[in-house]
Write a protein that holds these residues in place. Structure first.
Motif: not given
Length: 139
Positions: A110-127
């Motif tokens: 799941v952590r790997t999958l979430v990381t794969c979405f990084k280019p498609f998701v706002s940087s605010k979300f990662w914070k």
């Protein structure tokens, strides 16, 4: 509007998504228990509408999301296409006041999958995203 008057007893009985109250900062809490999702037999469109109904009551003020990944199996996993569609449907209205996302007991996958979405998701979300390995970390 129709979503607010719709009866979702067929979805609600699974206890997949609910609002148990408020956190220490007086923000609404939304809990998603992935293991309760019978992904192969539930109407995922209705589940999305139910999510809208629950969230519409809460998103005008600050809220947090607790995603519980514990005991997830292949029977509980919706397709990636559906997950992407769900993310697209939940517009800025739902994201604006989301202050924290707690991902409880995520697997390496799941952590790997979430990381794969990084280019498609706002940087605010990662914070806002916090991985929780032990439920006691929530209290």
């Amino acid at each position: 509007q129709k979503v607010q008057t719709e009866n979702f007893d067929d979805i609600e009985k699974y206890n997949i998504l609910y609002n148990p109250g408020r956190d220490y900062a007086n923000r609404s809490i939304v809990v998603v228990i992935a293991a309760n999702l019978p992904a192969k037999s539930i109407d995922l469109e209705r589940l999305m509408m139910y999510g809208i109904k629950i969230l519409d009551k809460l998103v005008e003020q600050e809220y947090v999301l607790v995603y519980v990944h514990t005991n997830l199996s292949s029977a509980n996993k919706p397709s990636l296409a559906w997950l992407k569609k769900a993310y697209g449907i939940f517009s800025r209205k739902y994201k604006k006041n989301l202050k924290q996302v707690y991902m409880v007991q995520p697997t390496f996958w799941v952590r790997t999958l979430v990381t794969c979405f990084k280019p498609f998701v706002s940087s605010k979300f990662w914070k806002k995203l916090l991985y929780i390995t032990d439920v006691s970390q929530l209290f």
